[in-house]
Design a protein around this motif. Structure first.
Motif, PDB file in Angstrom:
ATOM      1  N   THR A  60      -6.230   0.324  -1.552  1.00 36.36           N
ATOM      2  CA  THR A  60      -6.879   1.619  -1.313  1.00 36.36           C
ATOM      3  C   THR A  60      -7.525   1.635   0.063  1.00 36.36           C
ATOM      4  OG1 THR A  60      -7.312   1.973  -3.676  1.00 36.36           O
ATOM      5  CG2 THR A  60      -8.687   3.193  -2.111  1.00 36.36           C
ATOM      6  N   GLU A  61      -8.221   0.560   0.416  1.00 36.97           N
ATOM      7  CA  GLU A  61      -8.828   0.459   1.743  1.00 36.97           C
ATOM      8  C   GLU A  61      -7.757   0.496   2.835  1.00 36.97           C
ATOM      9  OE1 GLU A  61     -11.012  -3.143   1.714  1.00 36.97           O
ATOM     10  OE2 GLU A  61     -12.525  -2.440   0.288  1.00 36.97           O
ATOM     11  N   ARG A  91      -4.808   2.010   2.735  1.00 31.10           N
ATOM     12  CA  ARG A  91      -4.322   3.387   2.902  1.00 31.10           C
ATOM     13  C   ARG A  91      -5.349   4.250   3.620  1.00 31.10           C
ATOM     14  NH1 ARG A  91      -1.982   2.142  -2.196  1.00 31.10           N
ATOM     15  NH2 ARG A  91      -3.902   2.747  -3.269  1.00 31.10           N
ATOM     16  N   GLN A  92      -6.605   4.091   3.297  1.00 29.24           N
ATOM     17  CA  GLN A  92      -7.652   4.882   3.940  1.00 29.24           C
ATOM     18  C   GLN A  92      -7.778   4.543   5.420  1.00 29.24           C
ATOM     19  OE1 GLN A  92     -11.022   3.922   1.463  1.00 29.24           O
ATOM     20  NE2 GLN A  92     -10.566   5.516  -0.030  1.00 29.24           N
ATOM     21  N   ALA A  98       0.815  -1.219   0.000  1.00 29.65           N
ATOM     22  CA  ALA A  98       0.000   0.000   0.000  1.00 29.65           C
ATOM     23  C   ALA A  98       0.847   1.266   0.000  1.00 29.65           C
ATOM     24  CB  ALA A  98      -0.941   0.005   1.199  1.00 29.65           C
ATOM     25  N   ARG A 114      -5.940  -3.615  -6.051  1.00 31.98           N
ATOM     26  CA  ARG A 114      -5.979  -2.153  -5.934  1.00 31.98           C
ATOM     27  C   ARG A 114      -7.032  -1.724  -4.913  1.00 31.98           C
ATOM     28  NH1 ARG A 114      -5.240  -2.241 -11.581  1.00 31.98           N
ATOM     29  NH2 ARG A 114      -7.480  -1.967 -11.952  1.00 31.98           N
ATOM     30  N   SER A 115      -8.170  -2.387  -4.929  1.00 30.54           N
ATOM     31  CA  SER A 115      -9.232  -2.054  -3.973  1.00 30.54           C
ATOM     32  C   SER A 115      -8.773  -2.315  -2.542  1.00 30.54           C
ATOM     33  CB  SER A 115     -10.491  -2.862  -4.281  1.00 30.54           C
ATOM     34  OG  SER A 115     -11.035  -2.520  -5.537  1.00 30.54           O
TER      35      SER A 115
END
Length: 249
Positions: A181-182, A184-185, A145, A177-178
């Motif tokens: 992204t989760e 990192r969020q 990530a 990628r999903s």
């Protein structure tokens, strides 16, 4: 780039060469590092003389020299990351009562380099020296990530790059990628039953002074018993501590 010290340029050249699958021509070096051809030529000549770079005159290419290998071997012998991490990892285990480990990225795998087992906890597959698919592990996801998107795409270009252990987990570049992204969020990585059924993990990346992820710190627990948010807070704190120590701060 004119104000960049020669030592910094040399290190950038060496890092670039070390990342290539084979020796490269001078033009590749100048383009990647952003220095004039004449400067690159003289810099490489000096590095060849010191043994950090090897020149293949018949092919007009440059590669990593034996001296660079000796430096890498010195790192392996001294194990600075493991030495720095040993006490914080033990403190983490004492704090949360769960087993913890430190892993580094090796291709598309994570390699476990340090582990602290908590008394009475389930046996794990993450012994020191074990490799597991990075996209399935919390440690691997924490590291991935923080990498540039282009580097992740190079590691996982299509579905053939993905392996499966338990029937769950990302199996395509878009699915990965999903997940990243989760991650990192959320500020930390998670996996639940993707490595071992019934066990879950949370992890955070250890960043060096350049913000590059050098390792992942993770805690593994019985999925139905652990408080993932509390464990994630502890893991994130430990990873930040290791990053500061690794950077000498």
């Amino acid at each position: 780039m004119g104000q960049v010290p020669s030592a910094t340029r040399a290190l950038r050249v060496l890092r670039f060469l070390a990342a290539q699958p084979e020796p490269v021509p001078l033009e590749r070096v100048t383009a990647a590092v952003g220095i004039p051809r004449s400067s690159a030529y003289h810099l490489l000549a000096a590095m060849v003389e010191e043994g950090f770079v090897v020149h293949l005159p018949d092919e007009q290419r440059y590669g990593v020299g034996v001296a660079a290998f000796e430096v890498g071997s010195g790192y392996a012998r001294q194990e600075p990351l493991q030495r720095i991490a040993r006490r914080p990892l033990a403190t983490l285990v004492d704090r949360v009562g769960q087993s913890a480990h430190l892993a580094v990225l090796h291709g598309r795998d994570v390699l476990y380099v340090l582990e602290e087992r908590a008394p009475g906890r389930p046996s794990l597959v993450t012994d020191v020296g074990v490799r597991l698919p990075a996209h399935l592990t919390a440690s691997g996801r924490a590291i991935l990530a923080q990498l540039p998107a282009a580097q992740v795409r190079a590691l996982y270009p299509d579905r053939s790059a993905f392996v499966d252990r338990t029937g769950v987990g990302p199996g395509s570049p878009s699915a990965l990628r999903s997940v990243l992204t989760e991650t990192r969020q959320r500020g930390h990585a998670r996996e639940d039953g993707e490595v071992t059924p019934g066990l879950a993990s949370v992890a955070a990346a250890v960043l060096d002074h350049n913000g590059h992820p050098v390792a992942g710190v993770a805690v593994t627990f019985v999925a139905t018993e652990g408080d993932a948010d509390r464990l994630a807070d502890a893991v994130t704190t430990t990873a930040a501590t290791l990053g500061r120590r690794l950077s000498g701060r």
